[in-house]
Design an enzyme around this catalytic site. Sequence first.
Site, mmCIF file in Angstrom:
data_model
loop_
_atom_site.group_PDB
_atom_site.id
_atom_site.type_symbol
_atom_site.label_atom_id
_atom_site.label_comp_id
_atom_site.label_asym_id
_atom_site.label_seq_id
_atom_site.Cartn_x
_atom_site.Cartn_y
_atom_site.Cartn_z
ATOM 1 N N LEU A 12 -6.238 -2.442 -4.515
ATOM 2 C CA LEU A 12 -6.535 -1.967 -3.415
ATOM 3 C C LEU A 12 -7.543 -2.101 -2.568
ATOM 4 C CD1 LEU A 12 -4.104 -0.133 -3.860
ATOM 5 C CD2 LEU A 12 -3.071 -1.320 -4.186
ATOM 6 N N GLU A 146 -6.715 0.336 -0.024
ATOM 7 C CA GLU A 146 -7.384 0.170 -1.310
ATOM 8 C C GLU A 146 -8.887 0.017 -1.205
ATOM 9 O OE1 GLU A 146 -6.090 0.736 -4.024
ATOM 10 O OE2 GLU A 146 -3.948 0.501 -3.780
ATOM 11 N N SER A 147 -9.369 -0.617 -0.140
ATOM 12 C CA SER A 147 -10.815 -0.850 -0.076
ATOM 13 C C SER A 147 -11.388 -0.790 1.333
ATOM 14 C CB SER A 147 -11.153 -2.220 -0.685
ATOM 15 O OG SER A 147 -10.680 -3.277 0.137
#
Length: 421
Positions: A12, A146-147
């Site tokens: 992610l 996710e990030s």
Amino acid sequence: MKPLTLTLAICLGAPALAEAPLVLAVASSARPVSRPEMTTPATADIEARFQLWLTEFRTRALAQGVSAKALDAALPGLTYDAEVVRRDRNQAEFTKTVWDYLDTAVSSARIDAGQKAIARHAALFDRIEAQWGVDRHVIAAIWGLESAYGLVRGNDSTLKSLASLAFDTRRPEFFGEQFLTALQILDAGEVRLTDMRGSWAGAMGHTQFMPTSYRDHAVDFDGDGRRNIWSDDPADALASTAAYLKANGWVTGQPWGVEVTLPQGFDLASARRELTRMPSEWAALGVRDSNSKPVPDHGPASILLPGGGTGPVFMIFDNFAVLETYNTADAYVIGVGHLGDRIAGRGPIRGDWPRQDRALTFDERIELQERLTAAGFDTQKIDAKIGPLTINAVRDYQLSLGIMPDGYASLRVLERLRQAQ
């Protein structure tokens, strides 16, 4: 979290994402950002048992071919992290209502940052789409959830997180395999120990791959000889995500799902994952998209009611199940799909969520599953996750009472079970 067969997860560089909208996206990240320091250390008894377990695991790793040199470098100093275990039991995708999750996951800031990220890396996405046929907007949505498009990749020790989760009793087999695979990755020299860092759940890189997903699907797309998902350069991570989705059955040109409307008198008992029809067959029953048009025949589809019979309705396709391999929560899959749609310029969800309802607590979800099973509507798992098995059990229970069979696991259903038992 991270891809589930990667998985979670879940799960992610984007150095140019430092604009103000990105800051907003990070602040409202749909994933845990950074783990606060524990205020209460693990008890001496738990730590002693963890160290004994770690010693036994070393023997297992040696038997699986991990070198003593790698283990001598990786295992000393690992300690049990109770906070990681607590977080594993309270993942937002499973503990929030779908609409609360989407409010954060598909925020205007995240949409704007995703559009800028795609524009900035247009040539990279062109190459990825040409090789794997996975929609760039879906890959960008996973990256964003996710990030935060690479800004929040996590700084927790992957080994410490995975060891703590493998020691825990909830999913020791799964996380034990992830821990072993992480040690094998280190032993192979694919990443330095100091660089093997990520989320609290053991997921790594821009799109939060679990170690087994890295092992099976990571690619060296920039041609530097390394499958480097940890680098600031997102090329390997985004290409690896496309490779993962394609390997898990991604159908090029098929949507994840389409918001639809149901005709008056529609049999809600047919809104179940295992019952699929071609969109033209659903259209013959009166199902239309949100613009009152028949949905094109993209492939077999089922009807999903994530907010019950009064909330938004989706026609979902095989690509929905592909995204589930990344994270099994419906909220996550809808979040990825809808964020991708919004990044691509499509409109918001039109149906009204039942915002007056609250999410069931962990204990209430366990109780719901236990009471359903005791009443003869077996959920097959008592895990506090409201997936297709529990939804089907709720629907069968509703059918037995002659009430709306939408499979919606609400507090009202739990209270009715309490009254009857």
